[in-house]
Design a protein around this motif. Structure first.
Motif, PDB file in Angstrom:
ATOM      1  N   GLU A  82       0.845  -1.188   0.000  1.00  0.00           N
ATOM      2  CA  GLU A  82       0.000   0.000   0.000  1.00  0.00           C
ATOM      3  C   GLU A  82       0.885   1.245   0.000  1.00  0.00           C
ATOM      4  O   GLU A  82       1.869   1.311   0.736  1.00  0.00           O
ATOM      5  N   GLY A  83       0.512   2.215  -0.831  1.00  0.00           N
ATOM      6  CA  GLY A  83       1.217   3.491  -0.808  1.00  0.00           C
ATOM      7  C   GLY A  83       0.656   4.438   0.228  1.00  0.00           C
ATOM      8  O   GLY A  83       1.333   5.346   0.696  1.00  0.00           O
ATOM      9  N   PHE A  84      -0.599   4.227   0.624  1.00  0.00           N
ATOM     10  CA  PHE A  84      -1.236   5.023   1.684  1.00  0.00           C
ATOM     11  C   PHE A  84      -2.383   4.232   2.311  1.00  0.00           C
ATOM     12  O   PHE A  84      -2.391   3.979   3.485  1.00  0.00           O
ATOM     13  N   CYS A  85      -3.398   3.859   1.535  1.00  0.00           N
ATOM     14  CA  CYS A  85      -4.569   3.080   1.967  1.00  0.00           C
ATOM     15  C   CYS A  85      -5.618   3.957   2.643  1.00  0.00           C
ATOM     16  O   CYS A  85      -5.782   3.958   3.867  1.00  0.00           O
ATOM     17  N   VAL A  86      -6.341   4.709   1.836  1.00  0.00           N
ATOM     18  CA  VAL A  86      -7.392   5.607   2.308  1.00  0.00           C
ATOM     19  C   VAL A  86      -8.485   4.882   3.097  1.00  0.00           C
ATOM     20  O   VAL A  86      -8.977   5.417   4.098  1.00  0.00           O
ATOM     21  N   PRO A  87      -8.912   3.656   2.704  1.00  0.00           N
ATOM     22  CA  PRO A  87      -9.991   3.008   3.464  1.00  0.00           C
ATOM     23  C   PRO A  87      -9.687   2.818   4.954  1.00  0.00           C
ATOM     24  O   PRO A  87     -10.628   2.728   5.758  1.00  0.00           O
ATOM     25  N   LEU A  88      -8.426   2.763   5.336  1.00  0.00           N
ATOM     26  CA  LEU A  88      -8.115   2.664   6.765  1.00  0.00           C
ATOM     27  C   LEU A  88      -8.632   3.888   7.509  1.00  0.00           C
ATOM     28  O   LEU A  88      -9.212   3.779   8.596  1.00  0.00           O
ATOM     29  N   LEU A  89      -8.417   5.072   6.933  1.00  0.00           N
ATOM     30  CA  LEU A  89      -8.908   6.301   7.561  1.00  0.00           C
ATOM     31  C   LEU A  89     -10.428   6.379   7.500  1.00  0.00           C
ATOM     32  O   LEU A  89     -11.067   6.853   8.442  1.00  0.00           O
ATOM     33  N   GLU A  90     -11.011   5.905   6.411  1.00  0.00           N
ATOM     34  CA  GLU A  90     -12.465   5.914   6.315  1.00  0.00           C
ATOM     35  C   GLU A  90     -13.086   5.011   7.369  1.00  0.00           C
ATOM     36  O   GLU A  90     -14.083   5.387   8.005  1.00  0.00           O
ATOM     37  N   ALA A  91     -12.500   3.846   7.560  1.00  0.00           N
ATOM     38  CA  ALA A  91     -13.028   2.925   8.566  1.00  0.00           C
ATOM     39  C   ALA A  91     -12.934   3.530   9.963  1.00  0.00           C
ATOM     40  O   ALA A  91     -13.885   3.442  10.753  1.00  0.00           O
ATOM     41  N   MET A  92     -11.801   4.148  10.273  1.00  0.00           N
ATOM     42  CA  MET A  92     -11.656   4.767  11.583  1.00  0.00           C
ATOM     43  C   MET A  92     -12.646   5.909  11.754  1.00  0.00           C
ATOM     44  O   MET A  92     -13.191   6.113  12.843  1.00  0.00           O
ATOM     45  N   SER A  93     -12.906   6.671  10.686  1.00  0.00           N
ATOM     46  CA  SER A  93     -13.882   7.759  10.761  1.00  0.00           C
ATOM     47  C   SER A  93     -15.274   7.237  11.046  1.00  0.00           C
ATOM     48  O   SER A  93     -16.078   7.895  11.706  1.00  0.00           O
ATOM     49  N   ALA A  94     -15.568   6.053  10.537  1.00  0.00           N
ATOM     50  CA  ALA A  94     -16.882   5.439  10.751  1.00  0.00           C
ATOM     51  C   ALA A  94     -16.934   4.607  12.028  1.00  0.00           C
ATOM     52  O   ALA A  94     -17.919   3.888  12.254  1.00  0.00           O
ATOM     53  N   ASP A  95     -15.912   4.698  12.863  1.00  0.00           N
ATOM     54  CA  ASP A  95     -15.843   3.949  14.124  1.00  0.00           C
ATOM     55  C   ASP A  95     -15.881   2.443  13.912  1.00  0.00           C
ATOM     56  O   ASP A  95     -16.456   1.694  14.709  1.00  0.00           O
ATOM     57  N   VAL A  96     -15.239   1.988  12.839  1.00  0.00           N
ATOM     58  CA  VAL A  96     -15.106   0.560  12.595  1.00  0.00           C
ATOM     59  C   VAL A  96     -13.725   0.116  13.049  1.00  0.00           C
ATOM     60  O   VAL A  96     -12.718   0.679  12.592  1.00  0.00           O
ATOM     61  N   PRO A  97     -13.602  -0.867  13.944  1.00  0.00           N
ATOM     62  CA  PRO A  97     -12.282  -1.358  14.347  1.00  0.00           C
ATOM     63  C   PRO A  97     -11.504  -1.855  13.135  1.00  0.00           C
ATOM     64  O   PRO A  97     -12.054  -2.524  12.261  1.00  0.00           O
ATOM     65  N   VAL A  98     -10.226  -1.534  13.095  1.00  0.00           N
ATOM     66  CA  VAL A  98      -9.377  -1.874  11.957  1.00  0.00           C
ATOM     67  C   VAL A  98      -8.387  -2.952  12.359  1.00  0.00           C
ATOM     68  O   VAL A  98      -7.655  -2.814  13.347  1.00  0.00           O
ATOM     69  N   LEU A  99      -8.361  -4.027  11.583  1.00  0.00           N
ATOM     70  CA  LEU A  99      -7.373  -5.090  11.725  1.00  0.00           C
ATOM     71  C   LEU A  99      -6.575  -5.112  10.430  1.00  0.00           C
ATOM     72  O   LEU A  99      -7.126  -5.387   9.360  1.00  0.00           O
ATOM     73  N   ALA A 100      -5.279  -4.784  10.484  1.00  0.00           N
ATOM     74  CA  ALA A 100      -4.516  -4.588   9.257  1.00  0.00           C
ATOM     75  C   ALA A 100      -3.136  -5.220   9.344  1.00  0.00           C
ATOM     76  O   ALA A 100      -2.481  -5.177  10.385  1.00  0.00           O
ATOM     77  N   TYR A 101      -2.726  -5.813   8.231  1.00  0.00           N
ATOM     78  CA  TYR A 101      -1.373  -6.340   8.086  1.00  0.00           C
ATOM     79  C   TYR A 101      -0.409  -5.168   7.974  1.00  0.00           C
ATOM     80  O   TYR A 101      -0.550  -4.304   7.097  1.00  0.00           O
ATOM     81  N   ALA A 102       0.565  -5.110   8.871  1.00  0.00           N
ATOM     82  CA  ALA A 102       1.436  -3.941   8.995  1.00  0.00           C
ATOM     83  C   ALA A 102       2.554  -3.966   7.957  1.00  0.00           C
ATOM     84  O   ALA A 102       3.726  -4.145   8.285  1.00  0.00           O
ATOM     85  N   SER A 103       2.183  -3.769   6.699  1.00  0.00           N
ATOM     86  CA  SER A 103       3.172  -3.767   5.630  1.00  0.00           C
ATOM     87  C   SER A 103       3.217  -2.407   4.962  1.00  0.00           C
ATOM     88  O   SER A 103       2.257  -1.632   5.028  1.00  0.00           O
ATOM     89  N   THR A 104       4.338  -2.109   4.326  1.00  0.00           N
ATOM     90  CA  THR A 104       4.539  -0.908   3.508  1.00  0.00           C
ATOM     91  C   THR A 104       4.032   0.350   4.234  1.00  0.00           C
ATOM     92  O   THR A 104       4.492   0.645   5.315  1.00  0.00           O
ATOM     93  N   ALA A 105       3.042   1.066   3.673  1.00  0.00           N
ATOM     94  CA  ALA A 105       2.622   2.337   4.273  1.00  0.00           C
ATOM     95  C   ALA A 105       1.535   2.191   5.321  1.00  0.00           C
ATOM     96  O   ALA A 105       1.131   3.192   5.927  1.00  0.00           O
ATOM     97  N   VAL A 106       1.063   0.983   5.577  1.00  0.00           N
ATOM     98  CA  VAL A 106      -0.048   0.791   6.511  1.00  0.00           C
ATOM     99  C   VAL A 106       0.266   1.319   7.915  1.00  0.00           C
ATOM    100  O   VAL A 106      -0.558   2.030   8.508  1.00  0.00           O
ATOM    101  N   PRO A 107       1.430   1.013   8.518  1.00  0.00           N
ATOM    102  CA  PRO A 107       1.697   1.574   9.849  1.00  0.00           C
ATOM    103  C   PRO A 107       1.716   3.092   9.861  1.00  0.00           C
ATOM    104  O   PRO A 107       1.282   3.715  10.839  1.00  0.00           O
TER     105      PRO A 107
END
Length: 320
Positions: free
Chosen positions: A183-208
């Motif tokens: 991932e170069g950024f991964c916008v859906p991670l921010l969208e999920a957090m904005s919607a109060d959805v818990p995020v479970l993500a593989y910590a690769s590339t730009a995700v952290p």
């Protein structure tokens, strides 16, 4: 001035699309020809900025994406869709993005199998995004679902949807899952957090970098990895663990806070805003993490075996 969002490494497309493999290879090669020809190279994440550094661009800096999360938080109700997604006892696991090899959709299927065997049989995986980006890969995913004999209706591929539908999928999700390798950024991670959805993500590339300490990042894609287990998201009532919301909301607060400037990578330039999470990532890079994020994980290949069968091949070291 160059603004870099990243290019998916070509090797992900090699088994599925010679045309995309060639296009991605050419994109990387053309990017290298710009070294020394731009006055400033900007990246949307610290991971991308390190790539620019390694290629020889100078000076480099961060210009994070301006993400409009209102499209997933605006109060537009879709009773029919929401009833369809909530009228049963199934837990909704959400992924948003195109169905492409680097997204590792096959690992979602293996996660579902683990969840079904050891946690609960009531689940539903929803994939919102284009399915025609790499048709042969999508066909392999469909064949893998048949091979695993997944129950009907447990894997939903919606294709592209309007913003109102997307907001409904976020509202009804119990957890957002990202097992992507690149991932170069991964916008859906921010969208999920904005919607109060818990995020479970593989910590690769730009995700952290994008998570900024929020969510539940984990360092292994395997479904039985303790760091990546979703069992605790099925305890109690409501959506996931309330304790996850505080750091996620805090992460969004840091993005909305007034920006400050960092001149470490820009010489005399004062034009590029920086964020605290980028400073921490840069510090980790200087401490010895520089360059490790790219391609440090063994490549897994999902192969379509005719007729209607798939197999996943990993290097031996992956199973060690």
């Amino acid at each position: 001035m160059l603004q870099y969002h990243n290019v998916t490494p070509a090797h992900y497309f090699a088994p599925y699309s010679p045309a995309l493999f060639r296009l991605a290879s050419l994109a990387r090669a053309e990017l290298a020809t710009l070294v020394g020809r731009v006055d400033l190279a900007l990246a949307v994440s610290e991971f991308n900025r390190r790539e620019l550094d390694e290629m020889g661009f100078a000076p480099t800096g961060l210009l994070p994406l301006a993400v409009d999360t209102s499209r997933v938080t605006k109060p537009v109700q879709l009773p029919a869709l929401e009833k369809l997604l909530t009228s049963d006892d199934q837990l909704n696991f959400l992924f948003v993005g195109r169905i492409a090899p680097n997204k590792k959709i096959e690992d979602h299927i293996k996660l579902a199998e683990h969840y079904k065997r050891y946690v609960d049989e009531q689940y539903r995986f929803i994939f919102v995004g284009k399915t025609d980006a790499t048709p042969k890969y999508y066909a392999a995913i469909r064949a893998m679902l048949e091979q695993y004999r997944m129950p009907p209706g447990r894997f939903i591929f919606t294709g592209p949807v309007p913003d109102e539908d997307l907001a409904a999928y976020y509202r009804t999700a119990r957890v957002y899952i990202s097992l992507s390798e690149h991932e170069g950024f991964c916008v859906p991670l921010l969208e999920a957090m904005s919607a109060d959805v818990p995020v479970l993500a593989y910590a690769s590339t730009a995700v952290p970098d994008t998570l900024g300490g929020a969510g539940v990042p984990h360092g292994r894609r395997r479904a039985d990895s303790r760091a990546g287990r979703p069992e605790r998201l099925n305890s109690g009532s409501g959506r996931g663990e309330v304790g996850l919301f505080h750091p996620q909301r805090g992460r969004l607060g840091r993005r909305r806070a007034p920006r400050h400037h960092d001149q470490r990578h820009l010489g005399k330039s004062r034009l590029v805003p920086q964020h605290r999470y980028a400073h921490r990532a840069a510090a980790r890079s200087r401490a010895g993490g520089r360059g490790r994020a790219r391609h440090r994980f063994p490549e897994a290949r999902l192969e379509l075996v005719e007729p209607g069968r798939t197999r996943v091949r990993y290097p031996v070291a992956h199973h060690a």
